[in-house]
Design a protein around this motif. Sequence first.
Motif, mmCIF file in Angstrom:
data_model
loop_
_atom_site.group_PDB
_atom_site.id
_atom_site.type_symbol
_atom_site.label_atom_id
_atom_site.label_comp_id
_atom_site.label_asym_id
_atom_site.label_seq_id
_atom_site.Cartn_x
_atom_site.Cartn_y
_atom_site.Cartn_z
ATOM 1 N N ALA A 86 0.832 -1.209 0.000
ATOM 2 C CA ALA A 86 0.000 0.000 0.000
ATOM 3 C C ALA A 86 0.868 1.261 0.000
ATOM 4 C CB ALA A 86 -0.931 -0.003 1.209
ATOM 5 N N GLU A 87 1.963 1.245 0.734
ATOM 6 C CA GLU A 87 2.863 2.397 0.747
ATOM 7 C C GLU A 87 3.555 2.568 -0.601
ATOM 8 O OE1 GLU A 87 4.279 2.701 5.365
ATOM 9 O OE2 GLU A 87 4.962 0.975 4.194
ATOM 10 N N THR A 88 3.920 1.472 -1.237
ATOM 11 C CA THR A 88 4.522 1.539 -2.569
ATOM 12 C C THR A 88 3.553 2.170 -3.551
ATOM 13 O OG1 THR A 88 5.887 -0.396 -2.130
ATOM 14 C CG2 THR A 88 5.523 0.164 -4.445
ATOM 15 N N GLU A 89 2.293 1.756 -3.487
ATOM 16 C CA GLU A 89 1.271 2.308 -4.379
ATOM 17 C C GLU A 89 1.042 3.791 -4.109
ATOM 18 O OE1 GLU A 89 -1.500 2.447 -7.459
ATOM 19 O OE2 GLU A 89 0.127 1.071 -6.993
ATOM 20 N N PHE A 90 0.965 4.184 -2.826
ATOM 21 C CA PHE A 90 0.770 5.588 -2.478
ATOM 22 C C PHE A 90 1.939 6.415 -3.004
ATOM 23 C CE2 PHE A 90 1.025 9.394 0.075
ATOM 24 C CZ PHE A 90 -0.300 9.763 0.238
ATOM 25 N N ALA A 91 3.165 5.923 -2.801
ATOM 26 C CA ALA A 91 4.352 6.642 -3.272
ATOM 27 C C ALA A 91 4.294 6.846 -4.787
ATOM 28 C CB ALA A 91 5.613 5.881 -2.873
ATOM 29 N N ARG A 92 3.891 5.818 -5.527
ATOM 30 C CA ARG A 92 3.771 5.941 -6.981
ATOM 31 C C ARG A 92 2.718 6.978 -7.351
ATOM 32 N NH1 ARG A 92 0.407 4.961 -10.616
ATOM 33 N NH2 ARG A 92 -1.000 3.773 -9.293
ATOM 34 N N ARG A 93 1.572 6.897 -6.700
ATOM 35 C CA ARG A 93 0.498 7.857 -6.983
ATOM 36 C C ARG A 93 0.970 9.282 -6.693
ATOM 37 N NH1 ARG A 93 -4.551 4.497 -4.223
ATOM 38 N NH2 ARG A 93 -4.793 3.049 -5.964
ATOM 39 N N TRP A 94 1.644 9.461 -5.558
ATOM 40 C CA TRP A 94 2.087 10.797 -5.154
ATOM 41 C C TRP A 94 3.107 11.348 -6.147
ATOM 42 C CZ3 TRP A 94 6.437 13.492 -3.911
ATOM 43 C CH2 TRP A 94 6.227 14.739 -3.329
ATOM 44 N N ARG A 95 4.070 10.546 -6.530
ATOM 45 C CA ARG A 95 5.093 11.010 -7.476
ATOM 46 C C ARG A 95 4.475 11.423 -8.810
ATOM 47 N NH1 ARG A 95 7.801 6.403 -5.700
ATOM 48 N NH2 ARG A 95 7.204 5.344 -7.614
ATOM 49 N N ASN A 96 3.491 10.657 -9.287
ATOM 50 C CA ASN A 96 2.937 10.868 -10.622
ATOM 51 C C ASN A 96 1.903 11.976 -10.705
ATOM 52 O OD1 ASN A 96 4.572 8.832 -11.561
ATOM 53 N ND2 ASN A 96 2.975 7.268 -11.449
ATOM 54 N N MET A 97 1.259 12.308 -9.606
ATOM 55 C CA MET A 97 0.179 13.287 -9.690
ATOM 56 C C MET A 97 0.727 14.712 -9.823
ATOM 57 S SD MET A 97 -1.447 13.759 -5.898
ATOM 58 C CE MET A 97 -2.889 14.369 -6.693
ATOM 59 N N SER A 98 -0.078 15.584 -10.391
ATOM 60 C CA SER A 98 0.279 16.996 -10.522
ATOM 61 C C SER A 98 0.112 17.678 -9.173
ATOM 62 C CB SER A 98 -0.606 17.679 -11.557
ATOM 63 O OG SER A 98 -0.382 17.121 -12.827
ATOM 64 N N LYS A 99 1.079 18.552 -8.864
ATOM 65 C CA LYS A 99 1.073 19.250 -7.582
ATOM 66 C C LYS A 99 1.437 20.712 -7.800
ATOM 67 C CE LYS A 99 3.985 15.947 -6.330
ATOM 68 N NZ LYS A 99 3.695 14.935 -7.335
ATOM 69 N N VAL A 100 0.916 21.563 -6.926
ATOM 70 C CA VAL A 100 1.290 22.969 -6.904
ATOM 71 C C VAL A 100 1.719 23.289 -5.479
ATOM 72 C CG1 VAL A 100 0.507 25.357 -7.198
ATOM 73 C CG2 VAL A 100 -0.355 23.577 -8.732
ATOM 74 N N VAL A 101 2.874 23.940 -5.339
ATOM 75 C CA VAL A 101 3.366 24.369 -4.031
ATOM 76 C C VAL A 101 3.327 25.885 -3.992
ATOM 77 C CG1 VAL A 101 5.352 24.451 -2.482
ATOM 78 C CG2 VAL A 101 4.832 22.359 -3.732
ATOM 79 N N PHE A 102 2.779 26.415 -2.912
ATOM 80 C CA PHE A 102 2.699 27.862 -2.704
ATOM 81 C C PHE A 102 3.741 28.242 -1.665
ATOM 82 C CE2 PHE A 102 -1.331 26.464 -4.288
ATOM 83 C CZ PHE A 102 -1.716 27.466 -5.163
ATOM 84 N N SER A 103 4.718 29.040 -2.091
ATOM 85 C CA SER A 103 5.773 29.451 -1.169
ATOM 86 C C SER A 103 6.514 30.656 -1.721
ATOM 87 C CB SER A 103 6.771 28.310 -0.946
ATOM 88 O OG SER A 103 7.843 28.745 -0.138
ATOM 89 N N SER A 104 6.923 31.527 -0.824
ATOM 90 C CA SER A 104 7.778 32.648 -1.222
ATOM 91 C C SER A 104 9.197 32.443 -0.707
ATOM 92 C CB SER A 104 7.196 33.963 -0.685
ATOM 93 O OG SER A 104 7.118 33.906 0.724
ATOM 94 N N THR A 105 9.458 31.300 -0.069
ATOM 95 C CA THR A 105 10.778 31.090 0.530
ATOM 96 C C THR A 105 11.590 29.969 -0.126
ATOM 97 O OG1 THR A 105 9.885 29.614 2.217
ATOM 98 C CG2 THR A 105 10.019 31.960 2.779
ATOM 99 N N ILE A 106 10.983 29.166 -0.983
ATOM 100 C CA ILE A 106 11.760 28.160 -1.709
ATOM 101 C C ILE A 106 11.782 28.542 -3.182
ATOM 102 C CG2 ILE A 106 11.366 26.285 -0.063
ATOM 103 C CD1 ILE A 106 9.235 25.160 -1.907
ATOM 104 N N ASP A 107 12.765 28.049 -3.904
ATOM 105 C CA ASP A 107 12.863 28.433 -5.311
ATOM 106 C C ASP A 107 12.901 27.247 -6.259
ATOM 107 O OD1 ASP A 107 15.382 27.508 -4.747
ATOM 108 O OD2 ASP A 107 16.405 29.393 -5.153
ATOM 109 N N LYS A 108 12.775 26.025 -5.727
ATOM 110 C CA LYS A 108 12.828 24.859 -6.590
ATOM 111 C C LYS A 108 11.909 23.770 -6.036
ATOM 112 C CE LYS A 108 15.969 21.429 -8.426
ATOM 113 N NZ LYS A 108 16.404 20.245 -7.731
ATOM 114 N N VAL A 109 11.166 23.135 -6.929
ATOM 115 C CA VAL A 109 10.340 21.981 -6.575
ATOM 116 C C VAL A 109 10.534 20.923 -7.658
ATOM 117 C CG1 VAL A 109 8.598 23.271 -5.253
ATOM 118 C CG2 VAL A 109 8.301 22.972 -7.716
ATOM 119 N N ASP A 110 10.204 19.686 -7.328
ATOM 120 C CA ASP A 110 10.318 18.608 -8.299
ATOM 121 C C ASP A 110 9.147 17.653 -8.110
ATOM 122 O OD1 ASP A 110 11.150 17.577 -5.873
ATOM 123 O OD2 ASP A 110 13.212 17.269 -6.496
ATOM 124 N N TRP A 111 9.237 16.494 -8.706
ATOM 125 C CA TRP A 111 8.207 15.470 -8.607
ATOM 126 C C TRP A 111 6.872 15.940 -9.171
ATOM 127 C CZ3 TRP A 111 10.734 11.305 -8.197
ATOM 128 C CH2 TRP A 111 11.893 11.267 -7.442
#
Length: 187
Positions: free
Chosen positions: A72-97
Amino acid sequence: MRKLVYGMNLSLDGYIAAPGDDIGWSVPSGELFQFWSDQLEATELSLYGRRLWQTMSSYWPAAGRQPDVTPAETEFARRWRNMSKVVFSSTIDKVDWNTRLVTGDAVAEITRLKAEDGGPMDIGGATLAGAAMRAGLIDEYVLATAPVLVGGGTPFFTALDSWVNLNLVETRTLPCGVILTRYETRR
């Protein structure tokens, strides 16, 4: 128009983290973990505040390759990596995954994303969710209430300027004692 869902594990007294950002009390059982994994599968886009993003991105990209990981954790990790994400921050300058960074007005961007066609979005992180709550953008609240009192910390709900009326959509109790409740915002 997309639906925006805010859901997290919380203590019976309403906190998502105890003092010191301690979330050790909220380790999910197999049933609860599967519930959140199914929620993730049904989500098209995840919106994160910086702190929750840093927590998730430091663990889930490699979690599926750990020696004692469950299927189940392997499946969750795969789902999380593959899904589209948006991060809101004014203090970081790089995101991935499969993630996009937004440094500007979070409420304006969430409003724009909601207006698009597409599947459900979820939002995580108390500060970001609080801003969306105050702006009236949350359509559904999902609470996984653990049978523990932590006495303080980071609250699930933010201070509001006016009431938000809700309709109860679902309630169920998991064998581990966690009560799952879903509420829709009454518009």
